[in-house]
Design an enzyme around this catalytic site. Structure first.
Site, short mmCIF file in Angstrom:
data_model
loop_
_atom_site.label_atom_id
_atom_site.label_comp_id
_atom_site.label_asym_id
_atom_site.label_seq_id
_atom_site.Cartn_x
_atom_site.Cartn_y
_atom_site.Cartn_z
CD GLU A 181 80.69 4.61 50.54
OE1 GLU A 181 79.54 4.40 50.63
OE2 GLU A 181 80.75 5.69 49.46
CB CYS A 241 75.11 8.27 46.03
SG CYS A 241 75.27 10.33 45.86
CD GLU A 299 77.94 12.23 37.57
OE1 GLU A 299 78.42 12.86 38.47
OE2 GLU A 299 76.57 12.64 37.32
NE ARG A 303 79.34 15.85 42.07
CZ ARG A 303 79.02 14.60 41.33
NH1 ARG A 303 78.11 14.92 40.45
NH2 ARG A 303 79.81 13.70 41.41
CG HIS A 314 79.08 8.32 49.64
ND1 HIS A 314 79.70 7.88 48.64
CD2 HIS A 314 78.17 9.49 49.06
CE1 HIS A 314 79.15 8.48 47.57
NE2 HIS A 314 78.54 9.60 47.70
N1 GLN Z 1 75.35 13.56 41.19
C1 GLN Z 1 75.71 12.07 41.01
C2 GLN Z 1 74.92 11.47 39.75
O1 GLN Z 1 74.01 12.07 39.44
C3 GLN Z 1 75.61 11.43 42.07
C4 GLN Z 1 76.69 11.66 43.10
C5 GLN Z 1 77.22 10.62 44.14
O2 GLN Z 1 77.09 9.57 43.90
N2 GLN Z 1 78.16 10.90 44.99
O3 GLN Z 1 75.08 10.26 39.64
#
Ligand code: GLN
EC number: 4.3.3.6
Length: 201
Positions: free
Chosen positions: A181, A84, A57, A140, A179
């Site tokens: 990894e 991400c 996050e 996400r 991702h």
């Molecule tokens: N939605 C997350 C963010 O805003 C990112 C999601 C993720 O790293 N899998 O940071």
């Protein structure tokens, strides 16, 4: 002499152990000696040749980096891979940030947080990249909505940029919306090759 390299993985949350394993596997494939350290505080950043910012996050990463006093220190690292939430952290401009969130503003890309929407929060796909084909998980994920003229696109999926890199003034940044990894070491190998080739600090 075979010079040893050290790569850090920001270890507040996300796939930390998976990234550590992916770096170790990638190093083995490239027959190089690489130490991997979990980064939680300032002293862990000393002497790093590269840093991985995992998914998680981005709001939480920002807060914890500030709390540990490492937000500004991370900006000095020459080679950074962001996946991400890590790609959001790298971006110069992030849409849908929370109001007290900042990014590192290192890479000339614009991202839109959570842009794949709610129903589609997570999906997996076979993707084609300039490093080869692979299976990819999008959790996400952000969309990479604009890249600067020095940014090279390494993969697209459904017309959207999902992997890109930028090299300028001795700095190298690699941003991925997915991702790696979880499924492949190809991007970790690519990142390590870049680190091995970079001039020594
Ligand atoms: N939605 C997350 C963010 O805003 C990112 C999601 C993720 O790293 N899998 O940071």
């Amino acid at each position: 002499m075979n010079k040893k390299f050290t790569v850090g993985v920001l270890a507040f949350q996300g796939d930390v152990s998976e990234h550590i394993e992916a770096v170790k596997d990638a190093a083995k494939k490239l027959r190089k000696d690489v130490d991997v350290v979990a980064v939680r505080e300032k002293k862990d950043l000393a002497g790093l040749n590269g840093l991985i910012l995992p998914g998680g996050e981005s709001t939480t990463f920002y807060k914890l980096c500030q709390r540990e006093g490492i937000f500004g220190e991370i900006k000095k690292i020459r080679n950074i891979l962001g996946t991400c939430a890590g790609a959001i952290m790298l971006s110069k401009n992030a849409r849908n940030k929370t109001k007290d969130q900042e990014t590192l503003e290192l890479m000339d890309i614009e991202v839109a947080r959570n842009a794949y929407g709610r129903q589609n929060e997570s999906f997996e796909a076979e993707i084609k990249t300039s490093l080869g084909e692979m299976h990819a998980f999008f959790i996400r994920a952000p969309k990479i909505t604009r890249v600067g003229k020095n940014v090279k696109v390494l993969a697209k999926y459904n017309g959207e940029i999902i992997a890109c890199e930028e090299e300028s003034k001795g700095k190298y940044y690699l941003a991925l919306a997915f991702h790696p990894e979880l499924t492949t070491t190809l991007f970790h190998e690519h990142f390590l090759r870049r680190i091995f080739a970079a001039p020594r600090p």
